[in-house]
Design a protein around this motif. Sequence first.
Motif, PDB file in Angstrom:
ATOM      1  N   ASP A  50     -14.727  16.296 -46.190  1.00  0.00           N
ATOM      2  CA  ASP A  50     -15.341  17.453 -47.146  1.00  0.00           C
ATOM      3  C   ASP A  50     -14.158  17.755 -48.060  1.00  0.00           C
ATOM      4  O   ASP A  50     -14.639  18.342 -49.144  1.00  0.00           O
ATOM      5  N   SER A  51     -13.009  17.890 -47.774  1.00  0.00           N
ATOM      6  CA  SER A  51     -11.976  18.206 -48.612  1.00  0.00           C
ATOM      7  C   SER A  51     -11.915  17.233 -49.936  1.00  0.00           C
ATOM      8  O   SER A  51     -11.825  17.606 -51.063  1.00  0.00           O
ATOM      9  N   PHE A  52     -12.137  16.044 -49.782  1.00  0.00           N
ATOM     10  CA  PHE A  52     -12.320  14.825 -50.702  1.00  0.00           C
ATOM     11  C   PHE A  52     -13.584  15.325 -51.540  1.00  0.00           C
ATOM     12  O   PHE A  52     -13.575  15.118 -52.767  1.00  0.00           O
ATOM     13  N   ALA A  53     -14.860  15.573 -50.917  1.00  0.00           N
ATOM     14  CA  ALA A  53     -15.810  15.961 -51.678  1.00  0.00           C
ATOM     15  C   ALA A  53     -15.493  17.225 -52.649  1.00  0.00           C
ATOM     16  O   ALA A  53     -16.103  17.214 -53.789  1.00  0.00           O
ATOM     17  N   ARG A  54     -14.957  18.106 -52.123  1.00  0.00           N
ATOM     18  CA  ARG A  54     -14.681  19.458 -53.092  1.00  0.00           C
ATOM     19  C   ARG A  54     -13.628  19.053 -54.155  1.00  0.00           C
ATOM     20  O   ARG A  54     -13.894  19.729 -55.130  1.00  0.00           O
ATOM     21  N   VAL A  55     -12.921  18.155 -53.776  1.00  0.00           N
ATOM     22  CA  VAL A  55     -12.026  17.529 -54.980  1.00  0.00           C
ATOM     23  C   VAL A  55     -12.771  17.050 -56.118  1.00  0.00           C
ATOM     24  O   VAL A  55     -12.468  17.433 -57.200  1.00  0.00           O
ATOM     25  N   LEU A  56     -13.508  16.451 -55.600  1.00  0.00           N
ATOM     26  CA  LEU A  56     -14.446  15.521 -56.778  1.00  0.00           C
ATOM     27  C   LEU A  56     -15.067  16.697 -57.544  1.00  0.00           C
ATOM     28  O   LEU A  56     -15.418  16.288 -58.763  1.00  0.00           O
ATOM     29  N   VAL A  57     -15.793  17.466 -56.920  1.00  0.00           N
ATOM     30  CA  VAL A  57     -16.563  18.595 -57.763  1.00  0.00           C
ATOM     31  C   VAL A  57     -15.889  19.396 -58.440  1.00  0.00           C
ATOM     32  O   VAL A  57     -16.184  19.713 -59.626  1.00  0.00           O
ATOM     33  N   LYS A  58     -14.836  19.848 -58.051  1.00  0.00           N
ATOM     34  CA  LYS A  58     -13.992  20.996 -58.686  1.00  0.00           C
ATOM     35  C   LYS A  58     -12.939  20.374 -59.627  1.00  0.00           C
ATOM     36  O   LYS A  58     -12.376  21.012 -60.726  1.00  0.00           O
ATOM     37  N   ARG A  59     -12.562  19.032 -59.517  1.00  0.00           N
ATOM     38  CA  ARG A  59     -11.543  18.529 -60.152  1.00  0.00           C
ATOM     39  C   ARG A  59     -11.867  17.543 -61.406  1.00  0.00           C
ATOM     40  O   ARG A  59     -11.368  17.116 -62.432  1.00  0.00           O
ATOM     41  N   VAL A  60     -13.173  16.988 -61.021  1.00  0.00           N
ATOM     42  CA  VAL A  60     -13.751  15.977 -61.889  1.00  0.00           C
ATOM     43  C   VAL A  60     -14.685  16.580 -62.904  1.00  0.00           C
ATOM     44  O   VAL A  60     -15.762  17.046 -62.331  1.00  0.00           O
ATOM     45  N   PRO A  61     -14.877  16.695 -64.043  1.00  0.00           N
ATOM     46  CA  PRO A  61     -15.410  17.182 -65.027  1.00  0.00           C
ATOM     47  C   PRO A  61     -17.044  16.721 -65.002  1.00  0.00           C
ATOM     48  O   PRO A  61     -17.346  15.350 -64.879  1.00  0.00           O
ATOM     49  N   HIS A  62     -18.055  17.456 -64.520  1.00  0.00           N
ATOM     50  CA  HIS A  62     -19.356  17.396 -64.870  1.00  0.00           C
ATOM     51  C   HIS A  62     -19.731  16.328 -63.848  1.00  0.00           C
ATOM     52  O   HIS A  62     -20.753  15.460 -63.898  1.00  0.00           O
ATOM     53  N   PHE A  63     -18.979  16.371 -62.615  1.00  0.00           N
ATOM     54  CA  PHE A  63     -19.357  15.661 -61.420  1.00  0.00           C
ATOM     55  C   PHE A  63     -20.532  16.087 -60.587  1.00  0.00           C
ATOM     56  O   PHE A  63     -20.448  17.308 -60.289  1.00  0.00           O
ATOM     57  N   PRO A  64     -21.446  15.204 -60.375  1.00  0.00           N
ATOM     58  CA  PRO A  64     -22.734  15.838 -59.817  1.00  0.00           C
ATOM     59  C   PRO A  64     -22.396  16.081 -58.434  1.00  0.00           C
ATOM     60  O   PRO A  64     -21.990  15.214 -57.382  1.00  0.00           O
ATOM     61  N   ALA A  65     -22.875  17.613 -57.998  1.00  0.00           N
ATOM     62  CA  ALA A  65     -22.260  17.700 -56.631  1.00  0.00           C
ATOM     63  C   ALA A  65     -23.112  16.951 -55.687  1.00  0.00           C
ATOM     64  O   ALA A  65     -22.925  16.891 -54.330  1.00  0.00           O
ATOM     65  N   ILE A  66     -24.417  16.655 -55.821  1.00  0.00           N
ATOM     66  CA  ILE A  66     -25.162  15.856 -54.694  1.00  0.00           C
ATOM     67  C   ILE A  66     -24.510  14.552 -54.416  1.00  0.00           C
ATOM     68  O   ILE A  66     -25.069  14.051 -53.559  1.00  0.00           O
ATOM     69  N   LEU A  67     -23.600  14.050 -55.099  1.00  0.00           N
ATOM     70  CA  LEU A  67     -23.275  12.650 -55.231  1.00  0.00           C
ATOM     71  C   LEU A  67     -21.701  12.747 -54.336  1.00  0.00           C
ATOM     72  O   LEU A  67     -21.249  11.599 -54.051  1.00  0.00           O
TER      73      LEU A  67
END
Length: 377
Positions: A50-67
């Motif tokens: 879960d923490s890794f997924a939040r990092v991807l969404v909030k730190r990677v620009p335009h990263f799709p939340a569904i992925l």
Amino acid sequence: MALADLHIRAHTARNSLVVIAVVVAGAAFYWLSGILTPLALALFLLVMIDSFARVLVKRVPHFPAILAQPIAIVLSVGLVILTVVVVAANATAFAGQINTYLPKLNALVGGLAATMGMANHPTAQQLINQLNPSSYIGVTVGHLKGFATTAVAVLLYLGFLIASRQSFPRKAVKLFGSDATRHEAAEIFQRIRDGVERYLWIQVVCGLMMAVPAFVVMMALGLDNAVFWAFLIFIVGFIPIIGGAIGVLGPPLFALVQFDTPWRALILLAALEVMGFIIGNIIYPRMQGKSLNIDPIAVLLSLAFWGAIWGLPGMFLSTPLTVMAMIILAQFEGARWIAVLLSSDGEPLGPTSSVSAPGDPPALAAPSPMSEPLTQP
């Protein structure tokens, strides 16, 4: 006077019940370790994903939340598999090199015997034979089977936890009748999740800061199986107190056996000691701050307690389990004194550190009671 005496007796009885409940809970954890250990490891992996997924969404620009969640699962499981493969491969190579080190071991045994004034001393091979390593083969095979069974159980638990997480909000609605109670439960969960995630983030960062420079130094000195030792340094870093000692002393002892002269082993020991001192006494305390808020004595006791109950997995999980227990115990008036003793500043529910993992929400910002699943990023 009678009312005061009655109040003292009620307070004593309540504290006694709390102590009895803690002892009974510890016994239950021990008897059900085969079931609860993989479940606790699966929950820890779920928090990490879960923490890794939040990092991807909030730190990677335009990263799709569904992925974010599927990619976090694949990457996390892939890292675990890669670690197991690398450690297993290097451990096999390490075992195959033992015979080549026997002459050096004999020389070390002879030098030690001469220092102690022993005229006739056994060889390294004789010492190994006296240990009768064949008698440990069955025990080792049993531990390997248990490890494989635990790994499968952890993956099964993790799969079912991920599959059932979407029903958590509906269960919360049924479990907590009012918005106030749901909000209070969400705050408690948020504190637990923040504490565990900060612990995980700090340990990963400090572990990499220790393992990567150590790998560079070991490669520069020509130490065999440097990858294995680097992975070992990173992994044992999750075990409080004794993990650092294992990571600092293991490679120099191996270097003492591998090389003909001790100077490279001494250089490696000095380098690891310096890195361990800087990370353990300067960087780690500044990153940790008061985010965990656990007394050092409580860390030591929790390591012994969970290690005695759940073995090596308990040692790895001792700190996050203690954080969770402290926050939960602080919610009940009768058990709050235990939480106060576990905390470092006497405020188990006080403000946490401003140091957060990337993508973490503010430490004191309670989530909306039903805006998202309790474990959903």
